[in-house]
Design an enzyme around this catalytic site. Sequence first.
Site, PDB file in Angstrom:
ATOM      1  N   GLY B 132      55.748  54.720 148.595  1.00  0.00           N
ATOM      2  CA  GLY B 132      55.938  54.083 147.305  1.00  0.00           C
ATOM      3  C   GLY B 132      57.393  53.743 147.170  1.00  0.00           C
ATOM      4  N   GLY B 133      57.697  53.158 146.033  1.00  0.00           N
ATOM      5  CA  GLY B 133      59.078  52.810 145.812  1.00  0.00           C
ATOM      6  C   GLY B 133      59.976  54.019 145.770  1.00  0.00           C
ATOM      7  N   MET B 134      59.429  55.107 145.302  1.00  0.00           N
ATOM      8  CA  MET B 134      60.300  56.248 145.046  1.00  0.00           C
ATOM      9  C   MET B 134      60.404  57.180 146.232  1.00  0.00           C
ATOM     10  SD  MET B 134      60.372  55.069 142.141  1.00  0.00           S
ATOM     11  CE  MET B 134      59.241  53.821 141.588  1.00  0.00           C
ATOM     12  N   GLY B 135      59.560  57.003 147.190  1.00  0.00           N
ATOM     13  CA  GLY B 135      59.605  57.916 148.313  1.00  0.00           C
ATOM     14  C   GLY B 135      58.309  57.845 149.075  1.00  0.00           C
ATOM     15  N   VAL B 137      54.626  58.947 150.348  1.00  0.00           N
ATOM     16  CA  VAL B 137      53.434  59.576 149.801  1.00  0.00           C
ATOM     17  C   VAL B 137      52.618  60.151 150.954  1.00  0.00           C
ATOM     18  CG1 VAL B 137      51.398  59.276 148.379  1.00  0.00           C
ATOM     19  CG2 VAL B 137      53.407  57.836 148.003  1.00  0.00           C
ATOM     20  N   LYS B 152      53.940  63.144 146.489  1.00  0.00           N
ATOM     21  CA  LYS B 152      54.981  62.123 146.541  1.00  0.00           C
ATOM     22  C   LYS B 152      56.325  62.804 146.491  1.00  0.00           C
ATOM     23  CE  LYS B 152      55.128  57.797 144.977  1.00  0.00           C
ATOM     24  NZ  LYS B 152      54.696  56.749 144.101  1.00  0.00           N
ATOM     25  N   ASP B 246      56.115  49.017 135.647  1.00  0.00           N
ATOM     26  CA  ASP B 246      56.071  48.459 137.000  1.00  0.00           C
ATOM     27  C   ASP B 246      54.633  48.213 137.424  1.00  0.00           C
ATOM     28  OD1 ASP B 246      57.079  47.446 139.336  1.00  0.00           O
ATOM     29  OD2 ASP B 246      57.407  49.398 140.283  1.00  0.00           O
TER      30      ASP B 246
END
Lengths: 197, 823
Positions: B132-135, B137, B152, B246
């Site tokens: 994902g965008g944040m890290g 998964v 995540k 988002d």
Amino acid sequence: MLQAPPTRPTLLIRLRGARDEEAWRQFVELYAPAVFRMCRRRGLQEADAADVTQEVLRSVAAGPLQYDPQRGSFRSWLYGIVRNKVHDFLQHRSRHPSGTGDSGMLELFQNVPDAKDEAQRWEQEYQQRLFSMAAEKVRAVVDDSTWQAFWQTAIDGRTAREVAQALGMSEGAVYVAKSRVVARIKRQVNQIEGNQQ
Amino acid sequence: MNNIASHTRDVSSPGSACLSDGQLNALLDELQVTPLQSALVAHLDQCESCRIRLETSAADQQQWSAVRHNLRCSGSGENQESARLTAAIAALCEPTEFDLTCAGNIPCQGETLSLPPDQIGIYKIVGQVGRGGMGVVYKAFDPTLQRHVAIKRIAEFLLEQPGALERFRREARAVAAIQDPHVVSIHSIEDSGPHPFLVMEFVEGLSLAEWLRRSGRIGWQDVARIGAEAAAGLAAAHAAGVIHRDIKPANILVDQATGRVKISDFGLARMLDDGSHTQTGLVRGTPEYIAPEQAAGDPIDHRADLFSLGSVLYAACTGQPPFEADNVMAVLRRTRENRQRPIAEFRNDIPQPLVQVIDRLLSKNPDDRFATAGEVADVLLRIQRGEDVRIEKPSRVVVSHSSLRFILKIAALVALAVGIGVGGIYARAALLQDDDGQPQSAPQAAADAGKASDSDNAAIPAPTRVQIVKPDDLLRERIRAEKDELELPRHPLLVREFIGHTGPVNSIAITPDAKQLISASGWPTGDRSVRVWELASGKELHQFDTAAMPKNHGDSGEREAPGEFFTVAVTPDGQQAVTGATGGAVCVWSIASGELIRQFEKHTATVYDSAISAKGDVVLTGDRSGMSRLWNLSTGAELMQLSGHKSWIRCVAISPDGKRALTGSYDKTMRLWDLERSEMIREFKTQQNWIWDIAFAPSGNVAACVSGRTVQLWDLESGELIRSLAVGDSGTGVDISADGRLVIAGSYDGKVRLWDIDSGELLETYTGHRDWVWSVKFSPDGEHALSAGGGRYTATGGMEPGVDFAIRQWKLPAVPPRVAKPK
């Protein structure tokens, strides 16, 4: 053992710079055998091991900068990457059997070597590769009798006198020969490792 | 090294002295024993202590044993290389297989964190399911509850901002409180360790993004159902006070077993926002789907999610997001200003009410959208059931002018593509042409340098301080930033760098006395200055007073911003300079004072190139409408029009005798003109590529032009191609030396190449420019060449100014004598 300093991220950046083909070549030669053998030990066939090796090294050089020098050496980081890739590979395999009676795949999972043991082998193989690359370079520039004097005494453990007789040189010359070669190998090792930083 | 010495006789020879340290080291340093050293070797035959000293100064004991140990193992045959491994190494080292030059192609794969785990917390990692965008998964197994979960991990660099972890906690708690079948539930938040992670419901299935990738578009019933369920999920979230921010196809998951839609990544985008960024207008979210108010960096409410939902449903119907462009700025601008292409232009099977719902969700003004997500869910559900639904039109309808222009432009582009019928070649051209997104703002660089003060500001909108950050792009940008910091080796022939421009330099010219250099900055996002430099010192003398220039009197297209300079040429007396700029502005300047002397006001489109005759009487200019004009330099009278090119004229040149001219165009032809008789002499067709720059050889019979990735030398009399020289990427500027010996060319690959015209031999490759090279010129002193440039593709494929705006002066290498050949 020579204590190899941790690889600094500048190497990764240089690899990405695409200008430094030499650094890339050396990087590949240095790490590919260790990666390949680790795959093989995990039970991958030669062809698969070669694929995973290529994939890992490419992704390391081309992927986002992920290696954090503060968390340990580059080698141990790479080790983790390889482990994961092999794991992914086996898992993918078990989910998509290739139809050739790959029932042994699940066993491969259980075939995982002891983690500590594996890490040790990894380091060993890296060191061996490093030294043999260095030795190859030195061997290319010294004459054969010098090399033989070195090899037979320092590696094969024969006495200087035996070797001197066999090679038709003086004992003093055998000492000089092997010391020269060792000094050069040492320098090459430092240089390769330096390049890899 | 314990037993080496024991095999030697312990005899010391009274006749020979022990070796000094210097002698020992000298022995080790040589490859062969020198005659002088034979006495030393003879001493070593006998002296055990010197042997030990020799061995120790070669390497210490540890090192000896490391050498022995490692070489013994590697020589044992146990590790003989397999042929497969050798082949793999060879393949990896093959340069063609491994091209790292384009950061935009860097795949985002593998791990963000340093060590890929077997286990995170109590959870056994089964595999990586995505990024994902944040890290990253992972799919993992929860041994206590005996179920699969998604884990995540939050990429560390995202937590570097002060307070990020706190925001993460707060937001994750809020999201965890949402209990809705259409929202991926958060089971727990683990933030005690160094790597915070979320444990979430694992959804076996695929995202809407994947679905779209596989099938292109989706049946309207599914669109309505997905919309209804996603809206229901949003309604639950909004009720809990959480805005997603988002919403995009990748965040809408479809459960394989039940077909149920679940929204993931709730609130995570928000968690990354910190106060300081919001103030500077930093925008988070995926640019293609965010709401206009989000794009503008304005405060948003839950209705931003409704706009994004509209974008998602639009994409589900048409296969593409409503506002697409090749760079982030352009997407943002279109999102704010343009109206989406009607869905009916893509397909006509979508029921009118569904189209109306989507259009209404895509209203620029939040007040014109639906009031709540619940309302949307309700309407879509009824549409899905086939009920007769009436959608009220929003009270205000805003159609901006730019949307009309945009539609016309798309139509024109489509017509162009169809008419020409070759997609591939136009890929790059389209990128360049349809770059709607060059921000019409003062260049950031100039603003940063505190130079955006004068009257410019009246005509130019304030800088758009909007930056979209897709997390994957962040990584790419980080790599690039690290690369930008790297010091490049200094090329041995580099004489000096002229530092001062804060944007790409598109054109340079040198005064005939080789004392001054004039440089002009334009695109992409140039600093729009024209500067005068002292060649001998590299000092900037002054800038032209560009405030006096008309900003945009003609058509700039959407590509160029007002005031961007593309060309500068110097008169033979070295007193005046002619510049060409956006919108067709052609100006004559006094080099000494920097004052505007006169303008040539006929061009209606951006002037890309200019040339002044050797006598200094006439000026030739060419513009993006395909028109080239010849002017009287001193009166400004227009003397001639060279028309006929079917696309942009990118370059013009006047022959040394002033009788002929060359023009080169995006229509892939070069035309030779007779200026005395006012007619075209010949048309040269290059293979499939636009002509970027042209230079006459001093003889006037030969010309060099840059076309695609080649520099071509043409015989102007016979019309034959003499030679084609390869450049690494698309070529840009070209010049021929005053003695006719050398040709030099710039390229998108940042290199400047120098060839021997006679043999075509590459004499030198000057490296040092980090970004695109635009302009190359030989210095009239016959000893130097200069190059300038700037601009590059962004990590995501758009364009940006880059980091390197230095003009570089290079020494020419020694050139072998010419070889005269019999005819």
